[in-house]
Structures are given as C-alpha cells and as structure tokens.
Design a protein around this motif. Structure first.
Motif, PDB file in Angstrom:
ATOM      1  N   UNK A   1      69.743 -13.284  28.782  1.00 55.58           N
ATOM      2  CA  UNK A   1      70.728 -13.271  27.514  1.00 55.58           C
ATOM      3  C   UNK A   1      71.220 -11.996  27.285  1.00 55.58           C
ATOM      4  N   UNK A   2      70.392 -11.049  27.127  1.00 53.35           N
ATOM      5  CA  UNK A   2      70.768  -9.550  26.921  1.00 53.35           C
ATOM      6  C   UNK A   2      71.940  -9.220  28.168  1.00 53.35           C
ATOM      7  N   UNK A   3      71.648  -9.371  29.194  1.00 60.33           N
ATOM      8  CA  UNK A   3      72.273  -9.132  30.241  1.00 60.33           C
ATOM      9  C   UNK A   3      73.767  -9.713  30.423  1.00 60.33           C
ATOM     10  N   UNK A   4      73.569 -10.964  30.229  1.00 58.02           N
ATOM     11  CA  UNK A   4      74.905 -11.911  30.076  1.00 58.02           C
ATOM     12  C   UNK A   4      75.840 -11.152  28.916  1.00 58.02           C
ATOM     13  N   UNK A   5      75.151 -10.654  27.674  1.00 64.70           N
ATOM     14  CA  UNK A   5      76.019 -10.298  26.706  1.00 64.70           C
ATOM     15  C   UNK A   5      76.410  -8.891  26.943  1.00 64.70           C
TER      16      UNK A   5
ATOM     17  N   UNK B   1      80.257 -20.533  30.080  1.00 62.67           N
ATOM     18  CA  UNK B   1      79.921 -21.708  29.511  1.00 62.67           C
ATOM     19  C   UNK B   1      80.384 -23.079  29.894  1.00 62.67           C
ATOM     20  N   UNK B   2      79.638 -24.200  30.138  1.00 58.33           N
ATOM     21  CA  UNK B   2      80.128 -25.332  30.654  1.00 58.33           C
ATOM     22  C   UNK B   2      80.804 -26.206  29.823  1.00 58.33           C
ATOM     23  N   UNK B   3      80.852 -27.511  30.126  1.00 53.38           N
ATOM     24  CA  UNK B   3      81.411 -28.401  29.132  1.00 53.38           C
ATOM     25  C   UNK B   3      80.692 -28.767  28.073  1.00 53.38           C
ATOM     26  N   UNK B   4      79.434 -28.573  28.006  1.00 49.91           N
ATOM     27  CA  UNK B   4      78.397 -28.954  26.790  1.00 49.91           C
ATOM     28  C   UNK B   4      78.082 -27.409  26.133  1.00 49.91           C
ATOM     29  N   UNK B   5      78.900 -26.407  26.566  1.00 45.09           N
ATOM     30  CA  UNK B   5      78.967 -25.173  25.701  1.00 45.09           C
ATOM     31  C   UNK B   5      77.329 -24.473  26.138  1.00 45.09           C
ATOM     32  N   UNK B   6      76.922 -24.823  27.274  1.00 46.38           N
ATOM     33  CA  UNK B   6      75.570 -24.040  27.614  1.00 46.38           C
ATOM     34  C   UNK B   6      76.040 -22.826  28.629  1.00 46.38           C
ATOM     35  N   UNK B   7      75.305 -21.973  28.634  1.00 45.44           N
ATOM     36  CA  UNK B   7      75.561 -20.751  29.682  1.00 45.44           C
ATOM     37  C   UNK B   7      74.973 -21.410  30.933  1.00 45.44           C
ATOM     38  N   UNK B   8      75.950 -21.029  32.073  1.00 47.12           N
ATOM     39  CA  UNK B   8      75.368 -21.435  33.249  1.00 47.12           C
ATOM     40  C   UNK B   8      75.608 -20.215  34.178  1.00 47.12           C
ATOM     41  N   UNK B   9      74.818 -19.898  35.275  1.00 41.11           N
ATOM     42  CA  UNK B   9      75.062 -18.959  36.114  1.00 41.11           C
ATOM     43  C   UNK B   9      74.714 -19.199  37.604  1.00 41.11           C
ATOM     44  N   UNK B  10      75.706 -18.709  38.385  1.00 40.36           N
ATOM     45  CA  UNK B  10      75.821 -18.867  39.819  1.00 40.36           C
ATOM     46  C   UNK B  10      74.659 -18.261  40.450  1.00 40.36           C
TER      47      UNK B  10
END
Length: 167
Positions: A20-24, A32-41
């Motif tokens: 999460x720190x690396x994403x921020x 974020x996907x349609x459900x407002x969750x973080x997704x990573x390829x």
C-alpha cells in the motif's frame, strides 16, 4: 488475472502495508476497479519486485508450495516458450540419435557374425593346409632298398668315384 494488495504482498513476500505504501508513493502502479478496490497487474508487480530487489537485495521467500513469489512477465513467458521449444528440438534430436544408435548396434551385431564366419572359414583353410604339410613331411614307406640308377648318378653313369669334399 489481477492481484489485490494482499495477494500482491503474499506474492512479493512483503506485508500488505508495504504494498500500500508503494502504491501511494507511485512506485507500484495500481488502479481501482469498479468496486473501488485496488488491483495490480502481474507484470507491474513483477517489475516492482525486481526494482525493489535491486535497491535492497534480499533472499526471495518461497510460499508453502516452494514457488518463488514472482509473477510471470511477458518476457518470462516468452523465455519459457523459447525454452520449451528448444527442449522439444533437443528431444527430437535425442530420439533420432537413439534410433541411429539402434541401427548401428544392429550393424555391429551383423558385422560380428560375419567376422566369426570369416574366422571359421580361415581356421578351416589353415587346418587343411596344416594337414597337407604334415602329410608331406611324413616319411614314405619304401618297398625295397633304394637303388641308384644310371640316369640318377651325378657323374653321368661313369665308374670313377669323385670326392665331393675335396676341392
């Protein structure tokens, strides 16, 4: 397949908070996907793990099944396909070599049989030659005393005796 921050952390062998720190900090691309969750390829995660290891090399941890926590990148998949193709070619060459080897083994067996037959024939010929030589070397039985006839004499039938040992 996309990874959640928790699954990405498991794959990377780090905590969810580190992900999460690396994403921020925008080190790890995610959205974020349609459900407002973080997704990573998976490719982004693999690149992030590789960059992170370059900065602070640590021994990669394996999961419970012994699989390293790296997600395959397109380059990895391409390399794996190349390796599989090379392995296929090597297997084909190995099979062809094994077939050639079997043919050569059969030829060796045939040549050994021919050699044995030739040796047997040569041994038979040598036996025949030896038997002939032995028969020629045996003294012949004469029926009577040996008589020197006039035509066999060295002095041409003359009565003068010559001494062969005197010069």
């Amino acid at each position: 397949m996309m990874f959640s921050p928790a699954k990405a952390a498991t794959k990377a062998g780090v905590s969810r908070k580190t992900v999460m720190n690396s994403i921020k900090s925008l080190e790890l691309p995610a959205h974020r996907n349609n459900q407002n969750h973080w997704v990573i390829r998976p490719t982004d995660l693999a690149n992030w793990i590789r960059e992170r290891d370059k900065r602070s090399p640590k021994v990669l941890r394996e999961n419970a099944r012994g699989i390293p926590p790296l997600a395959p990148t397109p380059q990895h998949e391409l390399d794996a396909l190349k390796a599989q193709l090379q392995l296929s070619f090597v297997k084909q060459r190995l099979e062809a070599s094994e077939q050639d080897n079997e043919k050569l083994k059969q030829e060796v067996v045939e040549l050994k049989a021919e050699l044995k037959e030739s040796r047997d024939q040569m041994n038979q010929v040598w036996r025949e030659v030896t038997d002939k030589l032995v028969s020629l070397a045996r003294p012949h039985k004469r029926r009577g005393p040996f008589v020197l006839t006039e035509d066999m004499r060295a002095d041409g039938g003359k009565d003068n005796i010559t001494n062969l040992f005197i010069d």
